[in-house]
Design an enzyme around this catalytic site. Structure first.
Site, PDB file in Angstrom:
ATOM      1  N   LEU A 130     -25.685 -10.573 -96.619  1.00 52.70           N
ATOM      2  CA  LEU A 130     -25.832  -9.161 -96.261  1.00 52.70           C
ATOM      3  C   LEU A 130     -25.039  -8.811 -95.007  1.00 52.70           C
ATOM      4  O   LEU A 130     -24.217  -7.911 -95.011  1.00 52.70           O
ATOM      5  CB  LEU A 130     -27.319  -8.832 -96.059  1.00 52.70           C
ATOM      6  CG  LEU A 130     -27.657  -7.419 -95.580  1.00 52.70           C
ATOM      7  CD1 LEU A 130     -27.330  -6.402 -96.666  1.00 52.70           C
ATOM      8  CD2 LEU A 130     -29.124  -7.320 -95.184  1.00 52.70           C
ATOM      9  N   THR A 131     -25.287  -9.543 -93.929  1.00 53.15           N
ATOM     10  CA  THR A 131     -24.709  -9.203 -92.630  1.00 53.15           C
ATOM     11  C   THR A 131     -23.206  -9.449 -92.599  1.00 53.15           C
ATOM     12  O   THR A 131     -22.705 -10.440 -93.137  1.00 53.15           O
ATOM     13  CB  THR A 131     -25.389 -10.023 -91.526  1.00 53.15           C
ATOM     14  OG1 THR A 131     -26.800  -9.816 -91.598  1.00 53.15           O
ATOM     15  CG2 THR A 131     -24.895  -9.605 -90.149  1.00 53.15           C
ATOM     16  N   ALA A 135     -21.462  -4.939 -89.757  1.00 50.78           N
ATOM     17  CA  ALA A 135     -22.606  -4.362 -90.481  1.00 50.78           C
ATOM     18  C   ALA A 135     -23.781  -5.321 -90.400  1.00 50.78           C
ATOM     19  O   ALA A 135     -23.872  -6.273 -91.160  1.00 50.78           O
ATOM     20  CB  ALA A 135     -22.249  -4.092 -91.943  1.00 50.78           C
ATOM     21  N   ILE A 162     -25.052 -16.378 -92.151  1.00 50.97           N
ATOM     22  CA  ILE A 162     -25.720 -16.545 -93.440  1.00 50.97           C
ATOM     23  C   ILE A 162     -26.380 -17.929 -93.511  1.00 50.97           C
ATOM     24  O   ILE A 162     -25.694 -18.961 -93.498  1.00 50.97           O
ATOM     25  CB  ILE A 162     -24.741 -16.366 -94.616  1.00 50.97           C
ATOM     26  CG1 ILE A 162     -23.949 -15.058 -94.440  1.00 50.97           C
ATOM     27  CG2 ILE A 162     -25.504 -16.383 -95.931  1.00 50.97           C
ATOM     28  CD1 ILE A 162     -24.813 -13.813 -94.309  1.00 50.97           C
ATOM     29  N   GLN A 343     -42.909 -22.838 -68.664  1.00 53.04           N
ATOM     30  CA  GLN A 343     -43.351 -22.784 -67.274  1.00 53.04           C
ATOM     31  C   GLN A 343     -44.477 -23.785 -67.019  1.00 53.04           C
ATOM     32  O   GLN A 343     -44.499 -24.474 -65.990  1.00 53.04           O
ATOM     33  CB  GLN A 343     -43.823 -21.360 -66.940  1.00 53.04           C
ATOM     34  CG  GLN A 343     -44.067 -21.121 -65.460  1.00 53.04           C
ATOM     35  CD  GLN A 343     -42.762 -21.071 -64.665  1.00 53.04           C
ATOM     36  OE1 GLN A 343     -41.690 -20.855 -65.233  1.00 53.04           O
ATOM     37  NE2 GLN A 343     -42.842 -21.277 -63.364  1.00 53.04           N
ATOM     38  N   GLU A 370     -33.604 -10.668 -89.560  1.00 56.74           N
ATOM     39  CA  GLU A 370     -34.355  -9.885 -90.554  1.00 56.74           C
ATOM     40  C   GLU A 370     -34.933  -8.602 -89.957  1.00 56.74           C
ATOM     41  O   GLU A 370     -36.056  -8.197 -90.245  1.00 56.74           O
ATOM     42  CB  GLU A 370     -35.436 -10.731 -91.233  1.00 56.74           C
ATOM     43  CG  GLU A 370     -34.838 -11.875 -92.053  1.00 56.74           C
ATOM     44  CD  GLU A 370     -35.742 -12.366 -93.162  1.00 56.74           C
ATOM     45  OE1 GLU A 370     -36.477 -11.571 -93.765  1.00 56.74           O
ATOM     46  OE2 GLU A 370     -35.695 -13.582 -93.444  1.00 56.74           O
ATOM     47  N   THR A 372     -34.094  -6.380 -86.115  1.00 59.09           N
ATOM     48  CA  THR A 372     -34.342  -6.542 -84.688  1.00 59.09           C
ATOM     49  C   THR A 372     -35.644  -5.859 -84.273  1.00 59.09           C
ATOM     50  O   THR A 372     -36.215  -5.048 -85.014  1.00 59.09           O
ATOM     51  CB  THR A 372     -33.195  -5.939 -83.862  1.00 59.09           C
ATOM     52  OG1 THR A 372     -33.154  -4.515 -84.120  1.00 59.09           O
ATOM     53  CG2 THR A 372     -31.857  -6.568 -84.216  1.00 59.09           C
TER      54      THR A 372
END
Length: 386
Positions: A130-131, A135, A162, A343, A370, A372
């Site tokens: 997809l990415t 895009a 991917i 920490q 998936e 932001t």
């Protein structure tokens, strides 16, 4: 280990599955997690073990080689794996939610019979392309094209980030591509591209901050020819179909994130009971106890959120808002808990062989992949009518 498994609120079959995966994670995944992370190597032996357990087939019907379970069962497995090794957990999540689920949701019977038994068995992995470089959150900016040529599609373009796209057992990638124009807008469709197709190249793997044992590549498509019958679902519905896949996937990512958050709690409870400073265990200091208490509250709250979203999904009710809430709350819980755990561990928390250090590096991507954090906020606001 405070979770719903110990309270008896889950049906036995869910509880038994989660406990079985917990044992596998502790006995098989944990001993090799640091090694694969340091070497940036894909854990084929662990994936094989998950395949033998049937984890890749959890939400699919038996007629397609699945286990006949449901999506919530997958989420429980992801939570247990996420406690120990997020790379292993995301390999399962992406293999099922992004690799196999599109074929199950939108494929025709021939496509299901051809691909699902292999993917559900874990013999092969699927990926979702997809990415792109331009895009990501704006998937409507897709530039990859698929042009009709006789009885074939000719695909050209690039994808990035991917997961599961370049392993020795990767069988296919489902690619979003522009197949035309409708009303002046891009017509985006999804097309199955088998691994090994000429012109389809998985470029060298990324050097990532975290998830070092998961497989992630940029992909190049140069005059890739596949049969027209490889169109997945209705032409022009590729973008809409993937929004459905992402909605479901957010519940799965939330479950993985809860595992990471709880894994940090478990490690800190153990460490705070063993580590001594100034003549007493550090857990006897209220500052440390309160910090761990907040960590536990985050994990519990996030778990409740993904349980709720999954229940709505399985009941066939709208769940988009609840999935976004779960993903938002759980990913932030994972990142916050990882920071606090580091920490508490002090210098040891900065050493990669310790699980909390890996969670610190791994958890950031949970707020990005998936959808932001900002996209989740946008979706929640939109569902509220804003």
């Amino acid at each position: 280990m405070s979770d719903f498994l110990s309270t008896g609120t889950l049906p036995d079959h869910y509880r038994d599955l989660a406990l079985t995966v917990r044992d596998f994670a502790n006995q098989v995944v944990a001993p090799v997690a640091a090694k694969h992370d340091a070497e940036h190597s894909f854990p084929y032996e662990v994936v094989s073990g998950m395949a033998k357990m049937g984890l890749f087939g959890l939400p699919f019907p038996e007629e397609y080689g699945g286990m006949g379970g449901d999506y919530f069962a997958l989420c429980l497995a992801l939570e247990e794996l996420g406690k120990i090794d997020q790379s292993v957990a995301i390999t399962l999540e992406a293999g099922v939610s992004l690799g196999a689920m599109p074929v199950y949701r939108f494929g025709d019977e021939k496509q299901k019979q051809q691909w699902l038994p292999r993917l559900a068995s874990g013999e092969n992995l699927g990926a979702f392309g997809l990415t792109e470089p331009g895009a990501g959150s704006d998937a409507g900016g897709t530039r990859t094209t698929a042009v009709e040529d006789g009885d074939s599609w000719i695909i050209n373009g690039n994808k990035q980030f991917i997961t599961n796209s370049g392993t020795d057992i990767t069988a296919l990638v489902t690619v979003t591509a522009v197949t035309g124009q409708t009303g002046g807008k891009k017509e985006i469709s999804t097309i199955l591209v088998p691994a090994g197709t000429p012109g389809f190249t998985a470029e060298p793997a990324y050097n990532k901050v975290g998830w070092n044992a998961s497989d992630t590549h940029p992909l190049t498509f140069t005059d890739v020819r596949v049969p027209k019958e490889n169109l997945l679902g209705e032409r022009g519905r590729g973008y809409a179909n993937f929004l459905r896949i992402l909605d479901e996937g957010r519940i799965a990512i939330a479950a993985l994130s809860v595992g990471a958050a709880q894994g940090c709690v478990d490690e800190c409870v153990r460490y705070a009971g063993e580590r001594e400073a100034f003549g007493r265990t550090i857990g006897s200091n209220q500052a440390i106890a309160f910090k761990i208490a907040r960590m536990e509250a985050r994990a519990h709250t996030a778990r409740t959120a993904y349980y709720d979203a999954a229940a709505l999904m399985l009941a066939g009710k709208p769940f988009k808002k609840q999935a976004s809430i779960a993903k938002l709350v759980a990913s932030e819980a994972a990142m916050d808990n990882a920071r606090d755990a580091t920490q508490i561990f002090g210098g040891y928390g900065f050493m990669n062989e310790y699980p909390v250090a890996r969670h610190y590096r791994d958890s950031k991507i949970l707020e990005i992949g998936e959808g932001t954090t900002e996209v989740q906020l946008m979706l929640i606001g939109r569902e509220l009518g804003l």
